[in-house]
Design an enzyme around this catalytic site. Structure first.
Site, PDB file in Angstrom:
ATOM      1  N   LYS A  22     -26.371  -9.896  13.177  1.00  0.00           N
ATOM      2  CA  LYS A  22     -25.833  -8.851  14.069  1.00  0.00           C
ATOM      3  C   LYS A  22     -24.891  -7.927  13.296  1.00  0.00           C
ATOM      4  O   LYS A  22     -24.976  -6.706  13.409  1.00  0.00           O
ATOM      5  CB  LYS A  22     -25.072  -9.498  15.238  1.00  0.00           C
ATOM      6  CG  LYS A  22     -24.163  -8.540  15.984  1.00  0.00           C
ATOM      7  CD  LYS A  22     -23.340  -9.208  17.056  1.00  0.00           C
ATOM      8  CE  LYS A  22     -22.081  -9.884  16.603  1.00  0.00           C
ATOM      9  NZ  LYS A  22     -20.894  -9.012  16.464  1.00  0.00           N
ATOM     10  N   ASN A  23     -23.992  -8.524  12.521  1.00  0.00           N
ATOM     11  CA  ASN A  23     -22.968  -7.709  11.857  1.00  0.00           C
ATOM     12  C   ASN A  23     -23.488  -6.928  10.651  1.00  0.00           C
ATOM     13  O   ASN A  23     -22.784  -6.088  10.092  1.00  0.00           O
ATOM     14  CB  ASN A  23     -21.755  -8.573  11.482  1.00  0.00           C
ATOM     15  CG  ASN A  23     -20.959  -8.960  12.720  1.00  0.00           C
ATOM     16  OD1 ASN A  23     -21.191  -8.434  13.798  1.00  0.00           O
ATOM     17  ND2 ASN A  23     -20.044  -9.899  12.568  1.00  0.00           N
ATOM     18  N   ARG A  95     -16.481  -2.770  19.897  1.00  0.00           N
ATOM     19  CA  ARG A  95     -15.615  -2.068  18.945  1.00  0.00           C
ATOM     20  C   ARG A  95     -16.379  -1.535  17.748  1.00  0.00           C
ATOM     21  O   ARG A  95     -15.983  -0.534  17.143  1.00  0.00           O
ATOM     22  CB  ARG A  95     -14.520  -3.003  18.470  1.00  0.00           C
ATOM     23  CG  ARG A  95     -13.787  -3.653  19.601  1.00  0.00           C
ATOM     24  CD  ARG A  95     -12.802  -4.636  19.073  1.00  0.00           C
ATOM     25  NE  ARG A  95     -11.796  -3.953  18.301  1.00  0.00           N
ATOM     26  CZ  ARG A  95     -10.754  -3.338  18.809  1.00  0.00           C
ATOM     27  NH1 ARG A  95     -10.575  -3.308  20.105  1.00  0.00           N
ATOM     28  NH2 ARG A  95      -9.884  -2.739  18.036  1.00  0.00           N
ATOM     29  N   CYS A 119      -8.115  -6.015  22.286  1.00  0.00           N
ATOM     30  CA  CYS A 119      -9.297  -6.869  22.202  1.00  0.00           C
ATOM     31  C   CYS A 119      -8.848  -8.311  22.412  1.00  0.00           C
ATOM     32  O   CYS A 119      -7.683  -8.639  22.164  1.00  0.00           O
ATOM     33  CB  CYS A 119      -9.904  -6.676  20.814  1.00  0.00           C
ATOM     34  SG  CYS A 119     -11.158  -7.839  20.342  1.00  0.00           S
ATOM     35  N   ARG A 124      -6.593  -5.209  16.525  1.00  0.00           N
ATOM     36  CA  ARG A 124      -7.754  -4.601  15.883  1.00  0.00           C
ATOM     37  C   ARG A 124      -7.736  -3.071  15.875  1.00  0.00           C
ATOM     38  O   ARG A 124      -8.651  -2.420  16.416  1.00  0.00           O
ATOM     39  CB  ARG A 124      -9.053  -5.116  16.506  1.00  0.00           C
ATOM     40  CG  ARG A 124      -9.185  -6.615  16.430  1.00  0.00           C
ATOM     41  CD  ARG A 124     -10.511  -7.097  16.915  1.00  0.00           C
ATOM     42  NE  ARG A 124     -11.585  -6.811  16.003  1.00  0.00           N
ATOM     43  CZ  ARG A 124     -12.862  -7.011  16.283  1.00  0.00           C
ATOM     44  NH1 ARG A 124     -13.210  -7.477  17.456  1.00  0.00           N
ATOM     45  NH2 ARG A 124     -13.805  -6.738  15.400  1.00  0.00           N
ATOM     46  N   ASP A 310     -15.164 -16.011  11.876  1.00  0.00           N
ATOM     47  CA  ASP A 310     -16.181 -16.086  12.930  1.00  0.00           C
ATOM     48  C   ASP A 310     -16.751 -17.491  13.101  1.00  0.00           C
ATOM     49  O   ASP A 310     -17.569 -17.725  14.002  1.00  0.00           O
ATOM     50  CB  ASP A 310     -17.326 -15.095  12.645  1.00  0.00           C
ATOM     51  CG  ASP A 310     -16.888 -13.649  12.837  1.00  0.00           C
ATOM     52  OD1 ASP A 310     -15.814 -13.420  13.425  1.00  0.00           O
ATOM     53  OD2 ASP A 310     -17.627 -12.751  12.399  1.00  0.00           O
ATOM     54  N   ILE A 332      -6.920 -14.000   9.823  1.00  0.00           N
ATOM     55  CA  ILE A 332      -7.539 -12.665   9.962  1.00  0.00           C
ATOM     56  C   ILE A 332      -7.118 -11.990  11.269  1.00  0.00           C
ATOM     57  O   ILE A 332      -6.751 -10.826  11.270  1.00  0.00           O
ATOM     58  CB  ILE A 332      -9.084 -12.754   9.880  1.00  0.00           C
ATOM     59  CG1 ILE A 332      -9.531 -13.530   8.627  1.00  0.00           C
ATOM     60  CG2 ILE A 332      -9.716 -11.359   9.923  1.00  0.00           C
ATOM     61  CD1 ILE A 332      -9.216 -12.882   7.306  1.00  0.00           C
ATOM     62  N   ARG A 402     -23.814 -11.365  23.457  1.00  0.00           N
ATOM     63  CA  ARG A 402     -23.532 -10.218  22.577  1.00  0.00           C
ATOM     64  C   ARG A 402     -24.031 -10.474  21.162  1.00  0.00           C
ATOM     65  O   ARG A 402     -24.378  -9.528  20.450  1.00  0.00           O
ATOM     66  CB  ARG A 402     -22.027  -9.963  22.494  1.00  0.00           C
ATOM     67  CG  ARG A 402     -21.428  -9.473  23.769  1.00  0.00           C
ATOM     68  CD  ARG A 402     -19.983  -9.162  23.555  1.00  0.00           C
ATOM     69  NE  ARG A 402     -19.838  -8.159  22.500  1.00  0.00           N
ATOM     70  CZ  ARG A 402     -18.695  -7.618  22.147  1.00  0.00           C
ATOM     71  NH1 ARG A 402     -17.588  -7.980  22.759  1.00  0.00           N
ATOM     72  NH2 ARG A 402     -18.631  -6.724  21.190  1.00  0.00           N
TER      73      ARG A 402
HETATM   74  C1  EPZ Z   1     -15.757  -7.559  11.391  1.00  0.00           C
HETATM   75  O1  EPZ Z   1     -14.842  -6.962  12.291  1.00  0.00           O
HETATM   76  C2  EPZ Z   1     -16.761  -8.308  12.219  1.00  0.00           C
HETATM   77  N1  EPZ Z   1     -17.456  -7.368  13.091  1.00  0.00           N
HETATM   78  C3  EPZ Z   1     -16.059  -9.394  13.013  1.00  0.00           C
HETATM   79  O2  EPZ Z   1     -17.036 -10.131  13.720  1.00  0.00           O
HETATM   80  C4  EPZ Z   1     -15.323 -10.318  12.050  1.00  0.00           C
HETATM   81  O3  EPZ Z   1     -14.590 -11.277  12.786  1.00  0.00           O
HETATM   82  C5  EPZ Z   1     -14.382  -9.517  11.167  1.00  0.00           C
HETATM   83  O4  EPZ Z   1     -15.100  -8.453  10.493  1.00  0.00           O
HETATM   84  C6  EPZ Z   1     -13.698 -10.345  10.098  1.00  0.00           C
HETATM   85  O5  EPZ Z   1     -14.649 -10.958   9.289  1.00  0.00           O
HETATM   86  C7  EPZ Z   1     -18.478  -6.666  12.620  1.00  0.00           C
HETATM   87  O6  EPZ Z   1     -18.867  -6.757  11.469  1.00  0.00           O
HETATM   88  C8  EPZ Z   1     -19.175  -5.762  13.571  1.00  0.00           C
HETATM   89  P1  EPZ Z   1     -11.769  -6.264   9.962  1.00  0.00           P
HETATM   90  P2  EPZ Z   1     -13.842  -5.847  11.786  1.00  0.00           P
HETATM   91  O7  EPZ Z   1     -11.601  -4.781   9.985  1.00  0.00           O
HETATM   92  O8  EPZ Z   1     -14.467  -5.089  10.698  1.00  0.00           O
HETATM   93  C9  EPZ Z   1      -7.077  -5.561  10.653  1.00  0.00           C
HETATM   94  C10 EPZ Z   1     -17.914 -11.303  15.585  1.00  0.00           C
HETATM   95  O9  EPZ Z   1     -17.532 -12.269  16.273  1.00  0.00           O
HETATM   96  N2  EPZ Z   1      -7.387  -4.123  10.610  1.00  0.00           N
HETATM   97  O10 EPZ Z   1     -12.291  -6.896   8.723  1.00  0.00           O
HETATM   98  O11 EPZ Z   1     -13.369  -5.112  12.994  1.00  0.00           O
HETATM   99  C11 EPZ Z   1      -7.726  -6.237  11.844  1.00  0.00           C
HETATM  100  O12 EPZ Z   1      -6.972  -6.084  13.033  1.00  0.00           O
HETATM  101  C12 EPZ Z   1     -16.940 -10.224  15.152  1.00  0.00           C
HETATM  102  O13 EPZ Z   1     -19.088 -11.108  15.243  1.00  0.00           O
HETATM  103  C13 EPZ Z   1      -6.376  -3.187  10.735  1.00  0.00           C
HETATM  104  O14 EPZ Z   1      -5.189  -3.543  10.904  1.00  0.00           O
HETATM  105  O15 EPZ Z   1     -12.666  -6.708  11.206  1.00  0.00           O
HETATM  106  C14 EPZ Z   1      -7.825  -7.665  11.368  1.00  0.00           C
HETATM  107  O16 EPZ Z   1      -6.603  -8.310  11.558  1.00  0.00           O
HETATM  108  C15 EPZ Z   1     -15.601 -10.344  15.788  1.00  0.00           C
HETATM  109  N3  EPZ Z   1      -6.687  -1.863  10.678  1.00  0.00           N
HETATM  110  C16 EPZ Z   1      -8.111  -7.507   9.878  1.00  0.00           C
HETATM  111  O17 EPZ Z   1      -7.654  -6.184   9.540  1.00  0.00           O
HETATM  112  C17 EPZ Z   1      -7.975  -1.423  10.479  1.00  0.00           C
HETATM  113  O18 EPZ Z   1      -8.192  -0.205  10.433  1.00  0.00           O
HETATM  114  C18 EPZ Z   1      -9.560  -7.638   9.448  1.00  0.00           C
HETATM  115  O19 EPZ Z   1     -10.375  -6.917  10.358  1.00  0.00           O
HETATM  116  C19 EPZ Z   1      -8.998  -2.377  10.342  1.00  0.00           C
HETATM  117  C20 EPZ Z   1      -8.678  -3.726  10.411  1.00  0.00           C
END
Ligand code: EPZ
Length: 422
Positions: A22-23, A95, A119, A124, A310, A332, A402
């Site tokens: 999916k991702n 998102r 969220c 996020r 995840d 994370i 989802r």
């Molecule tokens: C991706 O989300 C995945 N989603 C998530 O999978 C996964 O949990 C996550 O990466 C971590 O591996 C998709 O790929 C569609 P991040 P993403 O940006 O990219 C902070 C699932 O269950 N951050 O790597 O949104 C954030 O809040 C989902 O399939 C900022 O502060 O995660 C987090 O604490 C859920 N500002 C950390 O960084 C930003 O602009 C890492 O988030 C971006 C992120």
């Protein structure tokens, strides 16, 4: 709203096949916006988030055809960008809609994307996506809950250093940089297999990228991308969930069509806990836990190649069955322990302390009515239900729909007693 009714206590056996990731599929679909030619994506999982992304792309101007003979094969054609916008109605449900930001600014010079808002698993924000786009020359404004990004004269290559590793942030900026003028260097980039898969697709479309899979990605911008055909990689989180299902039920289960090296951190933890995971062939893992006690093993989530956040909820379900105390630390997301309360309703002994969960096993779990709060939390409740005594009813399984394709059919095929009720 659908529910799952699960009768616990049966070991899983046989074979479960993994679907496409999916991702990985989500950014790949967004990448199709970067060209006016045809992009063919294979092994697209049939899950709700993918349908949401396809709806968004159609609103933007893509023509999407799903192959009747092979519904995992999706053909996308975006001759023109009709409306470079991702509305709140879609972004609030998914998102990952913000993944269209980079491609839209790069191709159309303009994007209007709703801010996602809070969220279930953490704040996020998407500030790193926005900072990256600004470095590439986009002007960003925020009004009425929307981000408006414009680059009327096109994006310019730049040095982008992410303050923190972000998966979709890296993907978004990578998709913008491939059409920016000149060289871009993305530092502190995410190394996740999904980022690598996206880079492979973009390269097939004519992008010039080096270093994917490391923390420094170099891009030489090109003026135009063309069509391509690409098969999405296996879903490592789905595969990992099934491996954990085999372990928690003391089963003997093969998980096929996966990429074993993407599951390295999980396999190491399971070996420490006394679960045998062996590689049967290039794409099949076999998990076995028929004899001996399960050891308590601490785990900390990290970016790839560390232990995936995840899979944290599902691992916690397993640790409720270990003989002793284990500590799970979530680094994370700041609020990704919603499943703990529900696991406790089933008899687990878990204490939460900030980013740590202290799990005292071994608990005798019993079936109960529980509520799914997010995608992976739901998966952990399914795992707990598979070993609980009696019947568990999991409400709000739309969360699991989802990201897991026909999970009840896959688990039933391996001997679980699980049914969906409307
Ligand atoms: C991706 O989300 C995945 N989603 C998530 O999978 C996964 O949990 C996550 O990466 C971590 O591996 C998709 O790929 C569609 P991040 P993403 O940006 O990219 C902070 C699932 O269950 N951050 O790597 O949104 C954030 O809040 C989902 O399939 C900022 O502060 O995660 C987090 O604490 C859920 N500002 C950390 O960084 C930003 O602009 C890492 O988030 C971006 C992120």
């Amino acid at each position: 709203m659908d529910k799952f009714v699960i009768e616990g206590g049966l070991p899983l056996h046989g074979m479960i096949a993994t679907s496409g990731s999916k991702n990985s599929a989500l950014p790949a679909l967004a990448a199709a916006l970067l060209t006016d030619e045809e992009v063919v994506l294979e092994r697209i999982p049939r899950v709700r988030d993918i349908r949401t992304m396809q709806r968004l792309l159609v609103d933007i101007g893509s023509e999407i055809t799903v192959d009747e003979a092979d519904p995992e094969r999706v053909v996308l054609n975006t001759k023109t960008i009709v409306s470079p916008e991702a509305p709140y109605e879609l972004v609030k449900t998914m998102r990952a809609s913000s993944l269209v930001l980079g491609p839209l600014v790069a191709r159309a010079g303009r994007a209007r994307v709703s801010l996602p808002g809070g969220c279930a698993i953490g704040a996020r924000p998407i500030n790193f996506h926005l900072a990256g786009l600004e470095h590439l020359g986009a002007r960003i404004a925020q009004e009425h809950g929307y981000i408006e990004a414009v680059a009327p004269d096109g994006l310019k290559g730049a040095h982008v250093v992410f303050d923190r590793i972000t998966v979709t942030g890296t993907e978004d900026i990578l998709m913008a940089a491939v059409l920016a003028e000149g060289e871009s260097v993305l530092e502190n980039a995410a190394r996740e297999p999904e980022v690598v898969d996206l880079a492979h697709l973009l390269r097939k479309m004519g992008a010039k990228i080096e270093g994917e899979g490391t923390s420094v990605i170099r891009v030489q911008g090109v003026s135009k991308l063309h069509g391509a055909t690409h098969e999405i990689i296996a879903d490592r989180i789905e595969a990992g969930t099934f491996v954990l299902a085999g372990a928690i039920t003391r089963g003997e289960l093969c998980v096929s069509r996966c990429v074993p090296e993407h599951l390295g951190a999980l396999i190491v933890k399971l070996a420490e806990a006394g679960v045998t995971v062996t590689q049967v062939d290039d794409t099949t893992l076999r998990v076995e836990r028929r004899i001996g006690a399960l050891g308590p093993v601490d785990m900390t989530t990290e970016e790839y190649p560390g232990f995936a956040t995840d899979l944290q909820a599902q691992y916690m379900a397993l640790m409720t069955q270990a003989d002793g105390i284990s500590i799970v630390t979530e680094t994370i997301f700041e609020n990704r322990f919603m499943h703990a309360q529900e696991l406790m309703r089933m008899g687990a002994n878990i204490r939460l302390d900030g980013r740590q969960a202290i799990i005292a096993g071994r608990s005798r779990l019993t079936g109960a009515g529980v509520i799914a709060s997010d995608l992976r939390a739901s998966a952990s409740l399914v795992l707990a239900a598979l070993v609980a005594k009696g019947e568990t009813v999991i409400d709000r399984v739309y969360h699991i729909d989802r990201g897991y394709e026909k999970i009840e059919a896959k688990l039933s095929g391996a001997g679980a007693k699980i049914r969906r009720e409307e």
